[in-house]
Each structure stands twice: as structure tokens, then as C-alpha cells.
Design an enzyme around this catalytic site. Structure first.
Site, PDB file in Angstrom:
ATOM      1  N   GLY A  55       0.639  -1.190   0.121  1.00  0.00           N
ATOM      2  CA  GLY A  55      -0.010  -0.029   0.069  1.00  0.00           C
ATOM      3  C   GLY A  55       0.803   1.006   0.069  1.00  0.00           C
ATOM      4  N   HIS A 169       7.432  -7.855  -4.140  1.00  0.00           N
ATOM      5  CA  HIS A 169       6.300  -8.171  -4.573  1.00  0.00           C
ATOM      6  C   HIS A 169       6.358  -9.457  -5.270  1.00  0.00           C
ATOM      7  CE1 HIS A 169       3.909  -4.432  -3.827  1.00  0.00           C
ATOM      8  NE2 HIS A 169       5.046  -3.741  -4.167  1.00  0.00           N
ATOM      9  N   GLU A 171       4.025 -10.987  -6.579  1.00  0.00           N
ATOM     10  CA  GLU A 171       3.064 -11.212  -7.610  1.00  0.00           C
ATOM     11  C   GLU A 171       3.271 -10.596  -8.949  1.00  0.00           C
ATOM     12  OE1 GLU A 171       3.026  -9.415  -5.011  1.00  0.00           O
ATOM     13  OE2 GLU A 171       2.142  -7.379  -5.221  1.00  0.00           O
ATOM     14  N   ASP A 226     -18.827 -10.489 -21.489  1.00  0.00           N
ATOM     15  CA  ASP A 226     -19.366 -10.337 -20.029  1.00  0.00           C
ATOM     16  C   ASP A 226     -20.836 -10.916 -19.868  1.00  0.00           C
ATOM     17  OD1 ASP A 226     -16.885  -9.745 -19.698  1.00  0.00           O
ATOM     18  OD2 ASP A 226     -17.212  -7.730 -19.013  1.00  0.00           O
ATOM     19  N   LYS A 367     -11.545 -11.400 -15.225  1.00  0.00           N
ATOM     20  CA  LYS A 367     -11.688 -11.528 -16.748  1.00  0.00           C
ATOM     21  C   LYS A 367     -11.105 -12.729 -17.574  1.00  0.00           C
ATOM     22  CE  LYS A 367     -13.442  -9.163 -20.515  1.00  0.00           C
ATOM     23  NZ  LYS A 367     -14.604  -8.435 -20.681  1.00  0.00           N
TER      24      LYS A 367
END
Ligand code: XMP
Length: 511
Positions: A55, A169, A171, A226, A367
Site C-alpha cells: 500500500g 512483490h 506477484e 461478459d 476477466k
């Protein structure tokens, strides 16, 4: 059997969603929760492990977000990433040193070989690191297990309490061995790897069946991925009790309305009510050139047409919508990620007051997962990997007042461009590639004659989320072929230009 899950508390990092996606790629369901989620609420969700995200704040800032201290007593493994490590260290009695600035960048991270979490990392790894506040002294019971140039304490852990902190990080793709670290964390949590396209498709179908019971469901097919996947899940769950409505507003791409019928009604056997409202839309848009007015008119007409159509279809209690997980996090998280296309763009959305109960079968999915479900349920790849297309359609790509003739020219030019981009194998790597009809005419020569005709602009951009974008460096040969084909094959066009502006300061669409 209950699904194993990892919970992630979101402290506002732009990468929080990526952490969730990585875990899911490792086949473990993970969910993002607000930073202040109480320990009792967390316990009720029964995660196998917890991640405290990065953050932008400093733990020394007044009002910086804090987790409930009780989360460290839940007995489950906790992984703090960057700010997550700092706030964990600070709350458990360590010493975090303030630094004025916070930056991210590549760094070399060294492990000392004593870590349970980092056992899969090489002794030295290139990682994406936060350079900001640093942990000077870890809390009691923690040991230092890694360092870097800028942080003597770049990883800490308390093996007994299963608490881990890292200053990089894992990720992001630029972190060498990052995925292995996350995978190791899952092992330390004892997670079963059972989140797969087969399992989440089946769960979504079962959830709809349970929610809808014996009622009927309505779905507005927009022509996008979608709403199509949402409809397919509902169809799989309740068959013909689903009715889809497709409104042709006259602003669609070449052959699009026919394809919707072929794909959804003929091939996938959905009950589709198609409404050709193109004349009505075009007459309302006549003479209008202001982009925002175009959007408003289209939004309002859509609702009117949808309403009068559904009135004829008899009572339906539910409306299926293709809301995705990032939209859900955005609306519930205190300081949620912002990388979502804003709602003012959602022309074609339906107001709450229509009185339906919503069914949102994609609420938990990202997605890429939605695409996987679509493929499983029989959609073709070409459709599933379509580039985004704006709700107001070609209205915002036909600059100035819209005419049927202008739209037809635009459709043909756009079709040539998109087909050539596909033939060059570039369609899926580009965020968007499309044609725009400019309201200017210019002089040209064709044979012995002078022409005075329209200009087409080609727009192709690279982007990760539509929020920022760079114009795509398309090969000159491709541009040459597209230009020559458009001028030769599309009547009324004698000039083609390529848009070389980035967002910001330009936008992706021209209106
Ligand atoms: P801009 O032009 O703002 O577009 O850079 C960012 C992304 O949003 C899409 N877009 C829209 N989508 N309704 C939509 O549903 C709209 O009115 C709209 N305007 C832009 C655009 O195609 C791009 O992907």
C-alpha cells in the site's frame, strides 16, 4: 466440500488484484477484503491463509490503514507484502523506520537460507521491491531471513506463529521466483489446489440454479463477452427459462447483429429476442454532434427499447448481468484498486429501478476466468478474445453528426483494418484497434479524376486496462496494406491517417 481459500486484505497497492489472480492461477480461490476486516469476520470466512497487501502509506502516517490485531491470533499463516510486512512488524512490536519517500524498482534480494517461506528462491534473486520505510528491528520471536541493498531487513518470519513478511512483490512478473514464493505459501497454508475452470463453472451454474429456483430470468446481451458468458451460465443452469434480449441500435460493427443470432440462437440454442431499433436510434441522433449528448441519447433509448420489449415477454423476476470481480471489489473496498474503467462509461447499463432482482454469476471471477468459462460453455475463441467495444458503439467513432451512410463507410473501413490486424497475428496483443470516420473531406486523385472525399483515422493502442495507453507501433507494411485496401475498396474514402497519440493526454476513443 468447502473450498480452500486465501484472503487478502487490501491496503491499496495497485498490485492487490494481481496477488489474487496469481493464487487463482495456482488453483486456489482467493478473495480481496477491506483492510479493516475484523478477525471474527475473517474467521467466519475460514481462509486457510491471509495476505496483507502492499500500500502507499507509511505506518507512521496518521490514519494509515491498520488490520485488526486479532488476525495474528487466528492460527493461520499470514504473509505481509511490503506495507503489509511493515504494518505487521509495527503492530507486533518491531521497529519500523520512516523514510520520506516510497519508490518501487528492481533490486537484488538475498536470502540467508533459513527461511521456510523462501526455500524455493535462489540465494540471490532479482525482484521488484519497495524502497520506502524499512523494518529496523523485527518483532520479538521473528528472525531476519533476507536482505537487499536498501533494506538490511528485507524478509522476516516467525516460523512458530506462521507469520511471514517480505519487502518485495512476489506477484509481479519482474520478481524472479515470485510465483514459487506464493506457491510455497499455499503449501504452508495446506491449501488444496482445486480452483479450475471446470470447478468454477460448475459452482457458478449451481449457484444460479439455487438462487433462481423455478423463476424466469432476463438477460440483455450487449454483444460483449461478459453479458454473453453470464447468459451462458444462466442457460446452463435453467435452460429455456432464460430469455435474452439483443437490441440492434444501428451502431454495431459490420455483420455484428447477424453474428449474435448465429452464435447465440442458432449454435448455442439460447432464446434470443432480437430487436432492430436502428432506425429509431438514428432518428434520435440526427444532427447531434456533441459526444456526451450522443451517449445520453443512446443510453436513454436503450432503456426505453429494452423496457417496451420486456413488457411483451411476460413476468420475469430476475435480470442477469455480467458484473465482474474487479467491479465488486471497487464498490466494496475502502481504498480499492482503481484500475477499472469508470462507470460513466457504462452506457448500456440498466437502472436499478426496473424492479428486477439481479443475478450476477460472474461476481467472483476475473476477466481471464470469465473467458475460460465462456470457452467451456461453447463460445468460440474469436468471440471470447474480442477487444473491448464501447457501449455507444460506432456513434463515438463517427465524429460529428451521424448518418447511415457515414456508419456504412466506417463499418467497411473498420472491417478491413481489423481483418488485416488479425491476419498479421496482432489482434490479441493489442488492447484495441479500430477505424474512426472524421468529419473532414480532402482532395485526392483517382485515375484522371479529382476526388473530394472522407478521411479515415486508424487507431491501435497497447494498454493493460484502458486507463493509460500507448499508440501501437504497427509495422509500416501493415499500415500500407490497410490504407491501400481502404482507399480502393471503401467507396467515399480517399485518405487514411494513423493516430500517434497516447493516453493521457489523448483518450483511446476519439469522442
Ligand atoms: P477512453 O476513450 O476514455 O476509453 O480512453 C477507455 C476505454 O473505455 C472504452 N469506452 C467506453 N466504454 N462506454 C463504454 O462502455 C463508453 O461510453 C465508452 N467510452 C470509452 C474505450 O473503448 C476504451 O476501452
Amino acid at each position: 466440500m468447502e473450498r480452500d481459500r486465501i484472503a487478502i486484505l487490501d491496503f491499496g497497492s495497485q498490485y492487490t488484484q494481481l496477488i489474487a489472480r496469481r493464487f487463482r492461477e495456482l488453483q486456489v480461490y482467493s478473495e480481496i477484503l477491506p483492510p479493516g476486516t475484523k478477525a471474527a469476520a475473517l474467521r467466519a470466512r475460514r481462509p486457510r491463509g491471509l495476505v496483507l497487501s502492499g500500500g502507499p502509506d507509511s505506518v507512521h502516517d496518521k490514519g494509515s490503514p491498520r488490520p485488526d490485531k486479532g488476525i495474528f491470533e487466528l492460527g493461520i499463516p499470514v504473509l505481509g507484502v511490503c506495507y503489509g510486512m511493515q504494518v505487521m512488524s509495527h503492530l507486533l512490536g518491531g521497529d519500523v523506520q520512516r523514510s520520506g519517500k516510497r519508490e518501487y524498482g528492481q533490486a537484488t534480494f538475498e536470502t540467508n537460507g533459513r527461511s521456510r517461506l523462501l526455500s524455493a528462491l535462489p540465494a540471490k534473486a532479482r525482484v521488484w521491491m519497495s524502497h520506502g520505510d524499512s523494518v529496523r528491528r523485527p518483532p520479538g520471536g521473528f528472525t531476519v531471513v533476507g536482505s537487499s541493498e536498501s533494506n538490511a531487513v528485507a524478509a522476516v518470519e516467525s516460523a512458530d506463529r506462521k507469520l511471514y513478511g517480505i519487502m518485495f512483490h512476489p506477484e509481479v512478473n519482474h520478481s524472479e521466483g515470485g510465483t514459487a514464493v506464493l506457491a510455497r505459501f499455499l503449501d504452508l497454508c495446506g491449501c488444496r489446489r482445486d480452483w479450475s475452470s471446470a470447478s468454477f463453472t460448475q459452482e457458478a451454474v449451481e449457484a444460479v440454479r439455487a438462487e433462481v429456483g423455478s423463476e424466469r430470468v432476463l438477460c440483455a446481451l450487449s454483444g460483449g463477452v461478459d453479458s454473453a458468458v453470464a447468459a451462458l451460465i444462466v442457460h446452463e443452469a435453467i435452460g429455456d427459462r432464460l430469455t435474452c434480449v439483443f437490441v440492434d441500435n444501428g451502431l454495431l460493427r459490420k455483420d455484428e447483429a447477424a453474428q449474435v443470432k448465429k452464435r447465440f440462437a442458432d449454435k448455442l440454442k439460447l432464446k434470443v429476442v432480437s430487436v432492430d431499433a436502428s432506425k429509431r436510434f438514428l432518428s434520435r441522433l440526427k444532427g447531434v454532434s456533441d459526444p456526451e449528448r450522443k451517449r445520453k441519447i443512446i443510453g436513454k433509448e436503450f432503456i426505453d427499447v429494452f423496457r417496451s420489449t420486456t413488457r411483451r415477454l411476460g413476468k420475469m423476476k430476475f435480470l442477469a448481468q455480467g458484473t465482474l470481480y474487479p467491479d465488486v471489489i471497487e464498490s466494496t473496498s475502502v481504498r480499492g484498486p482503481s484500475a477499472v474503467i469508470k462507470s460513466h462509461h457504462n452506457v448500456g447499463g440498466l437502472p436499478k429501478k426496473l424492479g428486477f432482482k439481479l443475478v450476477e454469476p460472474l461476481r467472483e471471477l476475473f476477466k481471464d476466468e470469465v473467458r475460460a468459462v465462456g470457452l467451456r460453455l461453447g463460445l468460440d475463441e474469436e468471440f471470447v478474445y474480442r477487444q473491448p467495444f464501447p457501449g455507444p458503439g460506432l456513434a463515438v467513432r463517427c465524429l460529428g453528426p451521424i448518418t447511415k451512410e457515414g456508419l456504412d463507410v466506417l463499418r467497411e473501413a473498420d472491417d478491413v483494418f481489423v481483418k488485416e490486424v488479425k491476419a498479421a497475428g496482432l489482434y490479441r496483443t493489442l488492447w484495441q484497434s479500430f477505424a474512426v470516420l472524421l468529419p473532414v473531406r480532402s482532395v485526392g486523385v483517382m485515375g484522371d479524376d479529382r476526388t473530394y472525399q472522407n478521411t479515415i483515422a486508424l487507431r491501435a493502442v497497447d494498454s493493460a486496462d484502458g486507463m493509460t495507453a500507448d499508440w501501437a507501433r504497427l509495422p509500416h507494411e501493415l499500415l500500407a496494406r490497410v490504407s491501400s485496401r481502404i482507399v480502393n475498396e471503401v467507396r467515399g474514402v480517399n485518405r487514411v491517417v494513423y493516430d500517434v497519440s497516447s493516453k493521457p493526454p489523448s483518450t483511446i476513443e476519439w469522442e
